[in-house]
Design a protein around this motif. Structure first.
Motif, mmCIF file in Angstrom:
data_model
loop_
_atom_site.group_PDB
_atom_site.id
_atom_site.type_symbol
_atom_site.label_atom_id
_atom_site.label_comp_id
_atom_site.label_asym_id
_atom_site.label_seq_id
_atom_site.Cartn_x
_atom_site.Cartn_y
_atom_site.Cartn_z
ATOM 1 N N PHE A 271 0.827 -1.200 0.000
ATOM 2 C CA PHE A 271 0.000 0.000 0.000
ATOM 3 C C PHE A 271 0.866 1.257 0.000
ATOM 4 O O PHE A 271 0.685 2.164 -0.824
ATOM 5 C CB PHE A 271 -0.942 0.001 1.215
ATOM 6 N N PHE A 272 1.841 1.317 0.921
ATOM 7 C CA PHE A 272 2.657 2.524 1.036
ATOM 8 C C PHE A 272 3.660 2.673 -0.106
ATOM 9 O O PHE A 272 4.034 3.800 -0.445
ATOM 10 C CB PHE A 272 3.328 2.602 2.411
ATOM 11 N N ILE A 273 4.073 1.579 -0.707
ATOM 12 C CA ILE A 273 4.904 1.687 -1.912
ATOM 13 C C ILE A 273 4.096 2.372 -3.017
ATOM 14 O O ILE A 273 4.599 3.254 -3.716
ATOM 15 C CB ILE A 273 5.421 0.304 -2.362
ATOM 16 N N ALA A 274 2.839 2.000 -3.170
ATOM 17 C CA ALA A 274 1.984 2.626 -4.188
ATOM 18 C C ALA A 274 1.714 4.089 -3.851
ATOM 19 O O ALA A 274 1.827 4.969 -4.712
ATOM 20 C CB ALA A 274 0.673 1.853 -4.318
ATOM 21 N N VAL A 275 1.382 4.360 -2.593
ATOM 22 C CA VAL A 275 1.032 5.715 -2.163
ATOM 23 C C VAL A 275 2.212 6.672 -2.301
ATOM 24 O O VAL A 275 2.037 7.833 -2.682
ATOM 25 C CB VAL A 275 0.516 5.702 -0.700
ATOM 26 N N THR A 276 3.412 6.209 -2.016
ATOM 27 C CA THR A 276 4.566 7.104 -2.022
ATOM 28 C C THR A 276 4.782 7.742 -3.396
ATOM 29 O O THR A 276 5.288 8.859 -3.496
ATOM 30 C CB THR A 276 5.837 6.367 -1.526
ATOM 31 N N THR B 19 7.021 14.495 0.157
ATOM 32 C CA THR B 19 5.987 15.115 0.996
ATOM 33 C C THR B 19 5.765 16.565 0.593
ATOM 34 O O THR B 19 4.623 17.027 0.525
ATOM 35 C CB THR B 19 6.385 15.024 2.483
ATOM 36 N N THR B 20 6.848 17.267 0.300
ATOM 37 C CA THR B 20 6.734 18.664 -0.134
ATOM 38 C C THR B 20 5.887 18.762 -1.401
ATOM 39 O O THR B 20 4.961 19.579 -1.480
ATOM 40 C CB THR B 20 8.131 19.273 -0.378
ATOM 41 N N ALA B 21 6.191 17.922 -2.385
ATOM 42 C CA ALA B 21 5.437 17.941 -3.643
ATOM 43 C C ALA B 21 3.978 17.571 -3.409
ATOM 44 O O ALA B 21 3.071 18.213 -3.955
ATOM 45 C CB ALA B 21 6.071 16.980 -4.643
ATOM 46 N N ALA B 22 3.748 16.544 -2.592
ATOM 47 C CA ALA B 22 2.371 16.107 -2.334
ATOM 48 C C ALA B 22 1.562 17.223 -1.673
ATOM 49 O O ALA B 22 0.417 17.488 -2.067
ATOM 50 C CB ALA B 22 2.369 14.850 -1.456
ATOM 51 N N PHE B 23 2.133 17.894 -0.678
ATOM 52 C CA PHE B 23 1.393 18.968 -0.002
ATOM 53 C C PHE B 23 1.284 20.216 -0.867
ATOM 54 O O PHE B 23 0.271 20.919 -0.818
ATOM 55 C CB PHE B 23 2.012 19.289 1.362
ATOM 56 N N SER B 24 2.284 20.496 -1.673
ATOM 57 C CA SER B 24 2.201 21.627 -2.595
ATOM 58 C C SER B 24 1.011 21.455 -3.535
ATOM 59 O O SER B 24 0.180 22.361 -3.698
ATOM 60 C CB SER B 24 3.502 21.744 -3.377
ATOM 61 N N LEU C 298 -1.019 10.729 3.537
ATOM 62 C CA LEU C 298 -0.615 9.337 3.316
ATOM 63 C C LEU C 298 0.777 9.257 2.666
ATOM 64 O O LEU C 298 1.568 8.354 2.986
ATOM 65 C CB LEU C 298 -1.645 8.596 2.473
ATOM 66 N N VAL C 299 1.082 10.185 1.772
ATOM 67 C CA VAL C 299 2.428 10.222 1.182
ATOM 68 C C VAL C 299 3.453 10.451 2.293
ATOM 69 O O VAL C 299 4.476 9.760 2.362
ATOM 70 C CB VAL C 299 2.556 11.304 0.087
ATOM 71 N N ALA C 300 3.178 11.405 3.174
ATOM 72 C CA ALA C 300 4.096 11.694 4.278
ATOM 73 C C ALA C 300 4.292 10.453 5.159
ATOM 74 O O ALA C 300 5.427 10.085 5.487
ATOM 75 C CB ALA C 300 3.567 12.864 5.111
#
Length: 179
Positions: free
Chosen positions: A28-33, A110-115, A139-141
Protein backbone atom coordinates in the motif's frame (compact mmCIF):
# COMPACT_ATOMS: atom_id res chain seq x y z
CA UNK A 1 16.59 21.06 21.01
CA UNK A 2 18.06 19.36 17.92
CA UNK A 3 19.05 16.34 20.01
CA UNK A 4 15.49 16.04 21.37
CA UNK A 5 14.04 16.16 17.85
CA UNK A 6 16.59 13.58 16.68
CA UNK A 7 15.74 11.26 19.60
CA UNK A 8 12.00 11.66 18.92
CA UNK A 9 12.53 10.99 15.21
CA UNK A 10 14.40 7.79 15.96
CA UNK A 11 11.84 6.57 18.51
CA UNK A 12 8.92 7.14 16.14
CA UNK A 13 10.47 5.58 13.05
CA UNK A 14 11.74 2.55 14.98
CA UNK A 15 8.35 2.07 16.64
CA UNK A 16 6.60 2.11 13.25
CA UNK A 17 9.24 -0.18 11.80
CA UNK A 18 9.04 -2.72 14.63
CA UNK A 19 5.33 -2.80 15.43
CA UNK A 20 3.34 -1.58 12.43
CA UNK A 21 5.08 -3.33 9.53
CA UNK A 22 2.88 -5.66 7.51
CA UNK A 23 3.20 -7.04 3.97
CA UNK A 24 -0.13 -5.49 2.92
CA UNK A 25 0.94 -2.09 4.25
CA UNK A 26 4.28 -2.47 2.47
CA UNK A 27 2.51 -2.72 -0.90
CA UNK A 28 0.00 0.00 0.00
CA UNK A 29 2.66 2.52 1.04
CA UNK A 30 4.90 1.69 -1.91
CA UNK A 31 1.98 2.63 -4.19
CA UNK A 32 1.03 5.71 -2.16
CA UNK A 33 4.57 7.10 -2.02
CA UNK A 34 4.54 7.62 -5.81
CA UNK A 35 1.79 10.24 -5.41
CA UNK A 36 4.61 12.51 -4.22
CA UNK A 37 6.99 11.68 -7.05
CA UNK A 38 8.18 14.16 -9.67
CA UNK A 39 6.60 12.07 -12.41
CA UNK A 40 3.17 12.14 -10.74
CA UNK A 41 3.39 15.86 -9.95
CA UNK A 42 4.39 16.82 -13.50
CA UNK A 43 1.76 14.51 -14.98
CA UNK A 44 -0.90 15.98 -12.67
CA UNK A 45 -0.06 19.54 -13.70
CA UNK A 46 0.24 18.71 -17.42
CA UNK A 47 -3.14 16.96 -17.36
CA UNK A 48 -4.75 20.18 -16.16
CA UNK A 49 -2.64 22.42 -18.38
CA UNK A 50 -3.93 20.79 -21.58
CA UNK A 51 -7.60 21.05 -20.64
CA UNK A 52 -9.33 23.82 -22.62
CA UNK A 53 -10.90 25.66 -19.64
CA UNK A 54 -8.88 28.77 -18.74
CA UNK A 55 -9.61 28.43 -14.99
CA UNK A 56 -8.14 24.93 -15.02
CA UNK A 57 -5.14 26.12 -17.03
CA UNK A 58 -4.49 28.96 -14.56
CA UNK A 59 -4.72 26.40 -11.72
CA UNK A 60 -2.05 24.35 -13.50
CA UNK A 61 0.19 27.42 -13.77
CA UNK A 62 -0.13 28.28 -10.08
CA UNK A 63 0.34 24.64 -9.05
CA UNK A 64 3.48 24.49 -11.20
CA UNK A 65 4.89 27.67 -9.66
CA UNK A 66 4.23 26.40 -6.11
CA UNK A 67 5.79 23.05 -6.99
CA UNK A 68 8.88 24.63 -8.57
CA UNK A 69 9.48 27.03 -5.67
CA UNK A 70 8.98 24.35 -3.04
CA UNK A 71 11.21 21.96 -4.97
CA UNK A 72 13.98 24.54 -5.20
CA UNK A 73 13.70 25.18 -1.47
CA UNK A 74 13.94 21.47 -0.72
CA UNK A 75 16.96 21.09 -3.01
CA UNK A 76 18.79 23.95 -1.33
CA UNK A 77 17.97 22.66 2.15
CA UNK A 78 18.94 19.05 1.36
CA UNK A 79 22.30 20.09 -0.04
CA UNK A 80 22.96 22.52 2.82
CA UNK A 81 21.88 20.31 5.74
CA UNK A 82 22.92 16.95 4.21
CA UNK A 83 21.06 14.78 6.71
CA UNK A 84 21.65 11.08 6.23
CA UNK A 85 18.65 8.87 5.62
CA UNK A 86 17.32 6.70 8.44
CA UNK A 87 18.43 3.45 6.80
CA UNK A 88 21.99 4.80 6.78
CA UNK A 89 22.09 5.67 10.47
CA UNK A 90 19.73 3.17 12.14
CA UNK A 91 21.22 -0.29 11.60
CA UNK A 92 18.16 -2.13 12.95
CA UNK A 93 15.76 -0.37 10.57
CA UNK A 94 14.15 -2.52 7.88
CA UNK A 95 13.79 -0.12 4.97
CA UNK A 96 12.07 -0.31 1.60
CA UNK A 97 14.22 2.18 -0.32
CA UNK A 98 11.69 3.53 -2.75
CA UNK A 99 12.30 6.85 -4.51
CA UNK A 100 15.32 8.20 -2.67
CA UNK A 101 18.00 10.70 -3.47
CA UNK A 102 21.10 11.27 -1.37
CA UNK A 103 19.77 13.29 1.57
CA UNK A 104 16.82 13.03 3.91
CA UNK A 105 15.86 16.51 5.17
CA UNK A 106 13.32 17.69 4.14
CA UNK A 107 11.16 15.15 2.31
CA UNK A 108 10.79 16.13 -1.34
CA UNK A 109 7.93 13.65 -1.93
CA UNK A 110 5.99 15.12 1.00
CA UNK A 111 6.73 18.66 -0.13
CA UNK A 112 5.44 17.94 -3.64
CA UNK A 113 2.37 16.11 -2.33
CA UNK A 114 1.39 18.97 0.00
CA UNK A 115 2.20 21.63 -2.59
CA UNK A 116 -0.23 20.00 -5.05
CA UNK A 117 -2.79 18.99 -2.41
CA UNK A 118 -3.04 22.41 -0.78
CA UNK A 119 -3.11 24.19 -4.16
CA UNK A 120 -5.90 21.83 -5.27
CA UNK A 121 -7.76 22.16 -1.95
CA UNK A 122 -7.68 25.95 -2.14
CA UNK A 123 -9.16 25.84 -5.63
CA UNK A 124 -11.91 23.38 -4.63
CA UNK A 125 -12.71 24.98 -1.26
CA UNK A 126 -15.67 23.41 0.49
CA UNK A 127 -15.69 20.47 -1.87
CA UNK A 128 -15.17 16.92 -0.61
CA UNK A 129 -12.26 16.72 -3.06
CA UNK A 130 -10.36 19.21 -0.86
CA UNK A 131 -10.32 16.67 1.98
CA UNK A 132 -9.34 13.85 -0.35
CA UNK A 133 -6.32 15.82 -1.65
CA UNK A 134 -5.11 16.54 1.87
CA UNK A 135 -5.62 12.95 3.05
CA UNK A 136 -3.61 11.68 0.08
CA UNK A 137 -0.79 14.11 0.88
CA UNK A 138 -0.81 12.95 4.50
CA UNK A 139 -0.62 9.34 3.32
CA UNK A 140 2.43 10.22 1.18
CA UNK A 141 4.10 11.69 4.28
CA UNK A 142 3.28 8.60 6.34
CA UNK A 143 4.54 6.35 3.53
CA UNK A 144 7.96 7.99 3.57
CA UNK A 145 8.40 7.27 7.29
CA UNK A 146 6.81 3.81 7.04
CA UNK A 147 9.17 2.85 4.21
CA UNK A 148 12.14 3.96 6.33
CA UNK A 149 13.43 6.58 3.92
CA UNK A 150 12.58 9.66 6.03
CA UNK A 151 12.39 10.68 9.65
CA UNK A 152 9.11 12.18 10.91
CA UNK A 153 10.66 15.67 11.11
CA UNK A 154 11.65 15.37 7.43
CA UNK A 155 8.03 14.91 6.39
CA UNK A 156 6.68 17.52 8.82
CA UNK A 157 9.00 20.17 7.40
CA UNK A 158 8.28 18.98 3.84
CA UNK A 159 4.55 19.36 4.49
CA UNK A 160 5.07 22.85 5.87
CA UNK A 161 7.19 23.92 2.89
CA UNK A 162 4.77 22.55 0.28
CA UNK A 163 1.73 23.98 2.07
CA UNK A 164 3.36 27.37 2.59
CA UNK A 165 4.21 27.85 -1.06
CA UNK A 166 0.73 26.71 -2.08
CA UNK A 167 -0.87 29.27 0.26
CA UNK A 168 1.54 32.01 -0.83
CA UNK A 169 0.82 31.38 -4.51
CA UNK A 170 -2.91 31.25 -3.77
CA UNK A 171 -2.73 34.67 -2.06
CA UNK A 172 -0.78 36.08 -5.01
CA UNK A 173 -3.34 34.55 -7.38
CA UNK A 174 -6.21 36.19 -5.45
CA UNK A 175 -4.44 39.58 -5.58
CA UNK A 176 -3.91 39.22 -9.34
CA UNK A 177 -7.58 38.32 -9.88
CA UNK A 178 -8.71 41.40 -7.89
CA UNK A 179 -6.36 43.74 -9.79
Amino acid sequence: MIEKIKAWDERVILYINRYLKHKVLDYFFIAVTYLGSDVFAIGFILAFAILPVSTVQSFALYAAVALILSGLTVGIMKNSIRRKRPFETLIELKSLRIGVDQFSFPSGHTTAAFSLAVTSALVTQGNIASSVYLILALLVAISRVYLGVHYPSDVIVGGIIGSSYAVLIHIIREVIIVV
